[in-house]
Design an enzyme around this catalytic site. Structure first.
Site, PDB file in Angstrom:
ATOM      1  N   LYS A  51      19.796  93.685 -13.514  1.00  0.00           N
ATOM      2  CA  LYS A  51      19.622  95.167 -13.269  1.00  0.00           C
ATOM      3  C   LYS A  51      20.999  95.805 -12.990  1.00  0.00           C
ATOM      4  O   LYS A  51      21.295  96.777 -13.148  1.00  0.00           O
ATOM      5  CB  LYS A  51      18.325  95.556 -12.393  1.00  0.00           C
ATOM      6  CG  LYS A  51      17.044  95.238 -12.972  1.00  0.00           C
ATOM      7  CD  LYS A  51      15.692  95.226 -12.165  1.00  0.00           C
ATOM      8  CE  LYS A  51      14.641  94.657 -13.058  1.00  0.00           C
ATOM      9  NZ  LYS A  51      13.469  94.338 -12.088  1.00  0.00           N
ATOM     10  N   GLN A  95      11.447  95.064  -5.565  1.00  0.00           N
ATOM     11  CA  GLN A  95      11.324  93.696  -6.579  1.00  0.00           C
ATOM     12  C   GLN A  95      10.040  93.103  -6.186  1.00  0.00           C
ATOM     13  O   GLN A  95      10.127  92.535  -4.908  1.00  0.00           O
ATOM     14  CB  GLN A  95      12.589  92.928  -6.599  1.00  0.00           C
ATOM     15  CG  GLN A  95      12.488  91.753  -7.613  1.00  0.00           C
ATOM     16  CD  GLN A  95      12.680  92.238  -8.977  1.00  0.00           C
ATOM     17  OE1 GLN A  95      13.566  93.143  -9.576  1.00  0.00           O
ATOM     18  NE2 GLN A  95      11.843  91.690  -9.910  1.00  0.00           N
ATOM     19  N   ASP A 118       9.552 102.426 -11.607  1.00  0.00           N
ATOM     20  CA  ASP A 118       8.720 101.285 -12.198  1.00  0.00           C
ATOM     21  C   ASP A 118       7.470 101.971 -12.584  1.00  0.00           C
ATOM     22  O   ASP A 118       6.759 101.095 -13.481  1.00  0.00           O
ATOM     23  CB  ASP A 118       8.368 100.234 -11.016  1.00  0.00           C
ATOM     24  CG  ASP A 118       9.323  99.121 -11.070  1.00  0.00           C
ATOM     25  OD1 ASP A 118       9.768  98.702 -12.280  1.00  0.00           O
ATOM     26  OD2 ASP A 118       9.619  98.497 -10.155  1.00  0.00           O
TER      27      ASP A 118
END
Ligand code: NDP
Length: 279
Positions: A51, A95, A118
């Site tokens: 990422k 995460q 997200d």
């Protein structure tokens, strides 16, 4: 059979995003993505590295906060709260999975919906469920983008989604419904799975088991999207028995190189969208 090339589409998306990031920079707005990692899960480390590399490529500034596995709930919440109220930060990604003992839901709730890149927040899921503009989870959004860029029609088509997780199956089904497909969602309690799958013009599989989708489950000429990421004998594979299924499809995603790169591209897109809204 044609491959749905996620690598190629993701590169196109990144080129477009680079231009948008440059326009924001010209207006004095930096696009900053905060990534929080707690603990030392090796898979998380690889995902975060990918990422960060993708951020660098389009000009998004990544801010990575790494906290030890024994971080307390209060410390984790303090870090996420500080990022939430920092006006420089456009998007926040925590995460997952978090180390056992941390209350994941409480930590995630601290991310305001406008920084929820997200798309996991109740507000964004609710907006998606009611077909209103929302920040959508990156993987299902990436699937939609891959289908759109390959001009695969969805209205009126029979779509079957295998898997109902909050991050893949459920939002995937809602996106397909919002795109006027007729959607069936299957899961571990579904009876007669193969027969349901054989009705699908579009079959999306997000289970997490190698060779789960076999040739007898696929209608001739169907579009097959394989979301699964499995590691067998050190090699990456999806949920679909690619060699046996591919000859029966009109389009199919490879693994790797299908949905995975699109997921990362949609994370960047959600972050740029958030920055533009903030401006
Ligand atoms: P989850 O484990 O959360 O969900 C799996 C789903 O599969 C569940 O809904 C489960 O049903 C269903 N399932 C399990 N066994 C069966 C069965 N025998 N028949 C029908 N359905 C079944 O996984 P995720 O949704 O998080 O991820 C799915 C896969 O996608 C994984 O391989 C993951 O690594 C991959 N993934 C890939 C991404 C990418 O970028 N390409 C991003 C995110 C995930 P039930 O609800 O009843 O338990």
């Amino acid at each position: 059979m044609k491959l749905l090339d996620g690598k190629l589409c993701a590169a196109e998306v990144r080129t477009e995003l680079k231009a948008r990031v440059a326009r924001l920079a010209a207006e004095g707005k930096k696009v900053v993505l905060a990534v929080v990692r707690i603990g030392d899960d090796p898979a998380s480390e690889i995902y975060i590295r990918n990422k960060v590399r993708a951020c660098d490529e389009v000009g998004i500034v990544p801010v990575v906060r790494i906290l030890p596995a024994d971080t307390s709930q209060a410390e984790a919440e303090a870090v996420v709260s500080a990022l939430s109220s920092d006006p420089e930060i456009c998007g926040i990604l925590v995460q997952l999975p978090l180390p056992a003992g941390l209350d994941e839901a409480r930590i995630m709730r601290l991310i305001p919906p406008e920084k929820d890149v997200d798309g996991f927040s109740a507000q964004n899921l609710g907006l998606l469920a009611s077909d209103r503009p929302a920040t959508v989870a990156c993987t299902p959004q990436g699937v939609m983008e891959l289908l759109r860029r390959n001009m695969i029609p969805l209205a009126g088509k029979r779509a079957v989604v295998i898997g109902r997780s909050n991050i893949v199956g459920r939002p995937m089904a809602l996106l397909l419904l919002n795109a006027d497909a007729t959607v069936t969602v299957c899961h571990s309690k579904t009876q007669g799975l193969a027969a349901i799958c054989r009705e699908a013009d579009l079959l999306v599989c997000a289970v997490g088991r190698p060779n789960f989708v076999t040739a007898d489950m696929v209608k001739e000429g169907a579009v097959v999207v394989d979301v699964g990421i499995n590691r067998t004998a050190g090699k990456l594979c999806g949920d679909v028995d690619f060699a046996a299924v591919a000859p029966h499809t009109s389009y199919i995603t490879p693994v790797p190189g299908g949905v995975g790169p699109m997921t990362v591209a949609m994370l960047l897109k959600n972050c740029v969208d958030a920055a533009e809204r903030q401006l």
